[in-house]
Design an enzyme around this catalytic site. Structure first.
Site, PDB file in Angstrom:
ATOM      1  N   GLU A  32       0.886  -0.999   0.302  1.00  0.00           N
ATOM      2  CA  GLU A  32      -0.202  -0.193   0.133  1.00  0.00           C
ATOM      3  C   GLU A  32       0.741   0.853   0.383  1.00  0.00           C
ATOM      4  O   GLU A  32       1.739   0.899   1.409  1.00  0.00           O
ATOM      5  CB  GLU A  32      -0.963   0.277   1.174  1.00  0.00           C
ATOM      6  CG  GLU A  32      -1.784   1.337   1.564  1.00  0.00           C
ATOM      7  CD  GLU A  32      -2.940   1.733   2.609  1.00  0.00           C
ATOM      8  OE1 GLU A  32      -2.772   0.861   2.834  1.00  0.00           O
ATOM      9  OE2 GLU A  32      -4.063   2.315   2.302  1.00  0.00           O
ATOM     10  N   ASP A  80     -11.878   1.085   1.645  1.00  0.00           N
ATOM     11  CA  ASP A  80     -10.615   0.837   3.103  1.00  0.00           C
ATOM     12  C   ASP A  80     -11.773   1.169   4.396  1.00  0.00           C
ATOM     13  O   ASP A  80     -12.961   1.573   4.125  1.00  0.00           O
ATOM     14  CB  ASP A  80     -10.237   2.316   2.564  1.00  0.00           C
ATOM     15  CG  ASP A  80      -8.889   2.203   3.205  1.00  0.00           C
ATOM     16  OD1 ASP A  80      -8.721   1.098   3.929  1.00  0.00           O
ATOM     17  OD2 ASP A  80      -8.163   2.709   2.873  1.00  0.00           O
ATOM     18  N   GLU A  83      -8.191   2.246  -3.231  1.00  0.00           N
ATOM     19  CA  GLU A  83      -8.985   2.282  -1.996  1.00  0.00           C
ATOM     20  C   GLU A  83      -9.154   3.324  -2.070  1.00  0.00           C
ATOM     21  O   GLU A  83      -9.191   4.526  -2.452  1.00  0.00           O
ATOM     22  CB  GLU A  83      -7.504   2.269  -0.915  1.00  0.00           C
ATOM     23  CG  GLU A  83      -6.743   0.568  -1.033  1.00  0.00           C
ATOM     24  CD  GLU A  83      -6.104   0.313   0.509  1.00  0.00           C
ATOM     25  OE1 GLU A  83      -6.391   1.344   1.491  1.00  0.00           O
ATOM     26  OE2 GLU A  83      -5.133  -0.518  -0.226  1.00  0.00           O
ATOM     27  N   GLU A  85      -6.708  -5.509   7.934  1.00  0.00           N
ATOM     28  CA  GLU A  85      -5.451  -3.849   8.640  1.00  0.00           C
ATOM     29  C   GLU A  85      -5.292  -4.410   9.703  1.00  0.00           C
ATOM     30  O   GLU A  85      -6.124  -4.440  10.754  1.00  0.00           O
ATOM     31  CB  GLU A  85      -6.286  -3.003   8.405  1.00  0.00           C
ATOM     32  CG  GLU A  85      -7.022  -2.396   6.664  1.00  0.00           C
ATOM     33  CD  GLU A  85      -7.479  -1.006   6.486  1.00  0.00           C
ATOM     34  OE1 GLU A  85      -6.888  -0.569   5.850  1.00  0.00           O
ATOM     35  OE2 GLU A  85      -8.324  -0.479   7.145  1.00  0.00           O
TER      36      GLU A  85
HETATM   37  P1  C2E Z   1      -4.913   3.923   5.295  1.00  0.00           P
HETATM   38  O1  C2E Z   1      -5.412   3.867   3.865  1.00  0.00           O
HETATM   39  O2  C2E Z   1      -6.265   2.761   6.579  1.00  0.00           O
HETATM   40  O3  C2E Z   1      -3.637   3.416   5.583  1.00  0.00           O
HETATM   41  C1  C2E Z   1      -3.231   2.757   6.722  1.00  0.00           C
HETATM   42  C2  C2E Z   1      -2.705   2.936   8.089  1.00  0.00           C
HETATM   43  O4  C2E Z   1      -2.327   2.368   8.953  1.00  0.00           O
HETATM   44  C3  C2E Z   1      -1.183   3.811   8.018  1.00  0.00           C
HETATM   45  O5  C2E Z   1      -1.187   5.804   7.893  1.00  0.00           O
HETATM   46  C4  C2E Z   1      -0.441   2.932   8.320  1.00  0.00           C
HETATM   47  O6  C2E Z   1       0.615   3.941   8.710  1.00  0.00           O
HETATM   48  C5  C2E Z   1      -1.003   2.588   9.295  1.00  0.00           C
HETATM   49  N1  C2E Z   1      -0.680   1.247  10.433  1.00  0.00           N
HETATM   50  C6  C2E Z   1      -0.633   0.153   9.541  1.00  0.00           C
HETATM   51  N2  C2E Z   1      -0.211  -0.450  10.162  1.00  0.00           N
HETATM   52  C7  C2E Z   1      -0.847  -0.660  11.349  1.00  0.00           C
HETATM   53  C8  C2E Z   1      -1.301  -1.295  12.115  1.00  0.00           C
HETATM   54  O7  C2E Z   1      -0.593  -2.458  13.163  1.00  0.00           O
HETATM   55  N3  C2E Z   1      -1.237  -0.783  13.958  1.00  0.00           N
HETATM   56  C9  C2E Z   1      -1.522   0.561  13.742  1.00  0.00           C
HETATM   57  N4  C2E Z   1      -1.924   1.309  15.162  1.00  0.00           N
HETATM   58  N5  C2E Z   1      -1.778   1.747  11.581  1.00  0.00           N
HETATM   59  C10 C2E Z   1      -1.269   0.724  10.937  1.00  0.00           C
HETATM   60  P2  C2E Z   1      -0.773   6.124   7.936  1.00  0.00           P
HETATM   61  O8  C2E Z   1       0.580   6.374   7.128  1.00  0.00           O
HETATM   62  O9  C2E Z   1      -0.458   7.869   9.017  1.00  0.00           O
HETATM   63  O10 C2E Z   1      -1.835   6.726   7.107  1.00  0.00           O
HETATM   64  C11 C2E Z   1      -3.074   7.685   7.040  1.00  0.00           C
HETATM   65  C12 C2E Z   1      -4.157   7.613   6.332  1.00  0.00           C
HETATM   66  O11 C2E Z   1      -4.057   8.295   6.097  1.00  0.00           O
HETATM   67  C13 C2E Z   1      -4.827   6.137   5.879  1.00  0.00           C
HETATM   68  O12 C2E Z   1      -5.524   5.294   6.269  1.00  0.00           O
HETATM   69  C14 C2E Z   1      -5.093   7.256   4.706  1.00  0.00           C
HETATM   70  O13 C2E Z   1      -6.187   7.030   4.626  1.00  0.00           O
HETATM   71  C15 C2E Z   1      -4.993   8.490   4.195  1.00  0.00           C
HETATM   72  N6  C2E Z   1      -3.610   8.633   3.144  1.00  0.00           N
HETATM   73  C16 C2E Z   1      -2.648   7.878   3.509  1.00  0.00           C
HETATM   74  N7  C2E Z   1      -1.981   7.962   2.251  1.00  0.00           N
HETATM   75  C17 C2E Z   1      -2.960   8.865   1.559  1.00  0.00           C
HETATM   76  C18 C2E Z   1      -2.431   9.228   0.069  1.00  0.00           C
HETATM   77  O14 C2E Z   1      -1.306   8.639  -0.565  1.00  0.00           O
HETATM   78  N8  C2E Z   1      -3.236   9.658  -0.445  1.00  0.00           N
HETATM   79  C19 C2E Z   1      -4.795   9.657   0.083  1.00  0.00           C
HETATM   80  N9  C2E Z   1      -5.642  10.130  -0.527  1.00  0.00           N
HETATM   81  N10 C2E Z   1      -4.951   9.036   1.462  1.00  0.00           N
HETATM   82  C20 C2E Z   1      -3.951   8.563   1.881  1.00  0.00           C
HETATM   83 CA    CA Z   2      -6.072   2.209   2.503  1.00  0.00          CA
HETATM   84 CA    CA Z   3      -7.562   1.202   6.218  1.00  0.00          CA
END
Ligand code: C2E
Ligand code: CA
Ligand code: CA
Length: 660
Positions: free
Chosen positions: A431, A548, A518, A604
């Site tokens: 991802e 998602d 997603e 997830e």
């Molecule tokens: P998401 O799409 O649900 O991405 C998964 C988030 O969960 C990621 O946070 C990831 O670091 C975190 N995560 C993965 N495994 C675990 C785990 O085992 N435990 C916990 N507590 N967290 C975990 P991140 O990278 O901080 O991203 C947060 C959100 O920001 C993403 O949720 C997504 O909604 C948004 N995001 C990130 N990158 C993009 C992007 O390029 N475009 C868009 N539109 N949204 C993005």
């Molecule tokens: Ca996602």
């Molecule tokens: Ca997610």
């Protein structure tokens, strides 16, 4: 009679009332003149005629006139201002005036029998001037004028003619002619007066109609046609009025607080989509009716649009909060329409003046902000905008300011988090997750800056930059590892962005199947139809789509099977909930639902080995989480992959294999 000086009281009046009111102003002059003239005539005959003629009779007549004068000087009774009352008074005045005229003339002419030619001349002058004066004063009572004119002039003219004195004969003829001419002029003058009153009345009626129309327009412009509640325009007008009433005293500690509330119906969009707009409208109407019953006094309720209502509460937060919570409770009571009962939820945000702001814009924004947080964290609740939220807003504003000047191409990066196939325990996809290190603010969480980019309307640009970088990462990854990329709602709504994304995929020559887009449930809720269309187009191009954070949003389950989806990504809150039996059941139920809809399932947030084993046993083929790999730069990911397997404990791997 100079009509420009005619005094007419304000408001529409029947002609007869206007006539009477005008007459009232002239009567005192007429009676005063009569009294003076009568005293003068009695005086000139004092030593010539008997005392009863010069004292007793004039005294009686003067007393009678004085009493009438006194009556006329009193303010008009309400009855006199009605058409019937005025008619009656005019009739009485005409009769009484005629009787008095006869009495005066009879008295004056009986004095003519005494004294010489001078005294007789005085009699003629008295009667002549009196009649002319009375005719003037009776301008607007032509009936009374004709009666008095005839009753006075006729005896006087006869008296003059039979006197034998040629001067008196000439005066008599003259008087008769003058009286006739006077009556003709008075009749015309009265007609002009009538015309004036009537055109004035017509003007007043026209003005009243115009005012009524303008009031109706005003009312319409401020009313929501569906619910009958005041509308958005009214709401902001009332809010500005409240602010204006508080004046500039906002700095003072004693300023009386008031509250701005925003109410938003939960699940309304789903109901609207499911049962149709007509049903939705009727539901809103029913809710509006309930709210209207609770408005009044300190509470103003308006429909701001859609399923959003605004509340103004002229009082402190301690009173506003229970009052607004009661409104939410009223909305929550089931509504029965066509025998079908639905229950709506309602969330509310409140901002308090002057703490949260001193302008309509600031207060409304703060209440909306509080509402947004209620909806995100405890849907169905009601919360007051807090100082912590104020701090959050400041952070958001700082992020927006930094984003505004950021060199996005250079500062944005993509990290990749592996998603594992639990059967083979190999990476099936990664991802792409955005990362931004601002030179001003340092590392900013993607959820924070993505939301800021959405608010600022630059998300499409951010998405395309990130997608470009993610495609570079994908090019470094071996086939068949796929790339999962997050799209925001605004990306789906933008045909230009969608076209550009497809163009970029074509340009990199990567197999579309290796790309998954997603989207969150929330992004679908905004405009389900457009989102569905955009996803459909992407899918027809060969890429896959994933829903998602499943389970945190609020799109209805029935719309799930209508969506063009391939993968369901179950939110990590379900993993943490698996500690309980019901949590485990829920995870299995979602898996079964996905299977029945032919959707692949990814769990997830896998952080522990136990979780990995449990979800594998529950039938989840794909897993993502810190246990399996954190988001990392492409080089780090490639290195990890070169080591072939993740450093998982032997027991876990065995457990997983056992499940597979
Ligand atoms: P998401 O799409 O649900 O991405 C998964 C988030 O969960 C990621 O946070 C990831 O670091 C975190 N995560 C993965 N495994 C675990 C785990 O085992 N435990 C916990 N507590 N967290 C975990 P991140 O990278 O901080 O991203 C947060 C959100 O920001 C993403 O949720 C997504 O909604 C948004 N995001 C990130 N990158 C993009 C992007 O390029 N475009 C868009 N539109 N949204 C993005
Ligand atoms: Ca996602
Ligand atoms: Ca997610």
């Amino acid at each position: 009679m100079p009509f420009s000086r005619i005094h007419l009281p304000p408001g529409e009046q029947p002609l007869v009332v206007a006539t009477l009111l005008h007459f009232r102003r002239q009567v005192p002059w007429m009676y005063t003149l009569l009294i003076i003239n009568a005293v003068a005539l009695a005086y000139t005959h004092a030593n010539l005629a008997p005392r009863w003629l010069t004292h007793a009779i004039p005294a009686m007549l003067i007393l009678l006139i004085a009493s009438r004068l006194f009556r006329w000087l009193m303010p008009p009774t309400p009855d006199m201002l009605t058409e019937n009352g005025a008619q009656r008074v005019i009739r009485q005045s005409t009769i009484l005036g005629s009787v008095m005229a006869v009495a005066f003339v009879a008295w004056a002419l009986s004095l003519g029998a005494y004294g010489g030619p001078y005294e007789q001349g005085h009699v003629v002058v008295f009667v002549g001037t009196t009649v002319l004066c009375c005719l003037f004063c009776l301008t607007h009572l032509p009936g009374a004028a004709a009666a008095v004119g005839t009753l006075v002039s006729l005896p006087l003219v006869t008296y003059c003619l039979v006197s034998g004195n040629p001067v008196f004969v000439a005066v008599g003829i003259n008087l008769a002619l003058v009286t006739v001419v006077f009556l003709v002029i008075l009749r015309d003058a009265h007609k002009v007066f009538q015309g004036l009153v009537m055109s004035r009345n017509a003007l007043i009626v026209e003005r009243q109609q115009a005012q009524r129309l303008s009031d109706e327009n005003q009312q319409l412009a401020h009313t929501d046609p569906l619910t009958g509640l005041p509308n958005r325009r009214f709401f902001f007008g009332a809010l500005e009025a409240l602010l204006a009433a508080r004046g500039t005293a906002a700095d003072s500690a004693e300023v009386a607080p008031f509250c701005v509330g925003v109410l938003d119906l939960d699940r309304f969009k789903a109901i609207n989509d499911t049962y149709g707009h007509v049903y939705g409208d009727r539901l809103l109407d029913a809710i509006g009716h309930r709210l209207a019953l609770r408005a009044g006094g300190a509470v103003t309720i308006a429909r701001l649009g859609g399923d959003e209502f605004g509340v103004l509460f002229d009082g402190p937060a301690e009173q506003a909060e229970p009052a607004i919570a009661a409104l939410c409770a009223a909305i929550h009571t089931p509504v029965a329409i066509d025998g079908m009962e639905v229950t709506l939820g309602c969330s509310a945000g409140i901002a308090v003046y002057p703490e949260a702001g001193t302008t309509a814009h600031a207060l409304f924004d703060r209440s909306d902000y509080a509402l947004y947080h209620v909806k995100a964290h405890h849907r169905g609740g009601c919360a007051v905008f807090s100082p912590e939220q104020e701090a959050l807003i400041r952070v958001e504003q700082r992020v927006e300011a930094a984003l505004q000047v950021a060199s996005l191409e250079r500062e944005l990066e993509v990290h990749y988090q592996p998603i594992f196939d639990t059967r083979s325990m190999t990476i099936s996809s990664v991802e792409a997750l955005a990362r931004w290190r601002s030179p001003v603010l340092g590392e900013i969480a993607p959820a924070t800056f993505i939301a800021a980019a959405e608010r600022m309307g630059i998300i499409n640009r951010v998405t395309l930059i990130l997608f470009g970088k993610a495609l570079e990462g994908l090019a470094a990854l071996p086939d068949p590892i796929a790339l999962s990329f997050n799209l925001s709602a605004q990306d789906l709504m933008s045909p230009a962005t969608m076209r550009e994304i497809v163009r970029m995929i074509v340009a990199t020559n990567v197999a579309p199947r290796r790309i998954v887009f997603e989207v969150t449930e929330t992004s679908l809720v905004t405009d389900m139809a457009t989102a569905r269309e955009a996803l459909q187009r992407l899918r027809s191009f060969g890429v896959r789509t994933a829903l998602d954070d499943f389970g945190t949003g609020y799109s209805s389950l029935c719309s799930l099977h209508e969506l063009p989806l391939d993968i369901l990504k179950v939110d990590r809150t379900f993993v943490t909930g698996m500690a309980t039996g019901s949590g485990r059941n829920m995870v299995s139920a979602i898996r079964n639902l996905a299977q029945s809809l032919s959707l692949e399932c990814t769990m997830e947030g896998i952080e522990t080995e136990t979780q990995l084993i449990e979800i594998s046993l529950a039938g989840y083929r794909y897993a993502q989480g810190f246990l399996l790999g954190r988001p990392m730069p492409i080089d780090a990911l490639l290195m990890t992959m070169r080591e072939q397997t993740m450093q998982l404990p032997e027991a876990t791997r065995l457990g997983v294999r056992g499940a597979a």
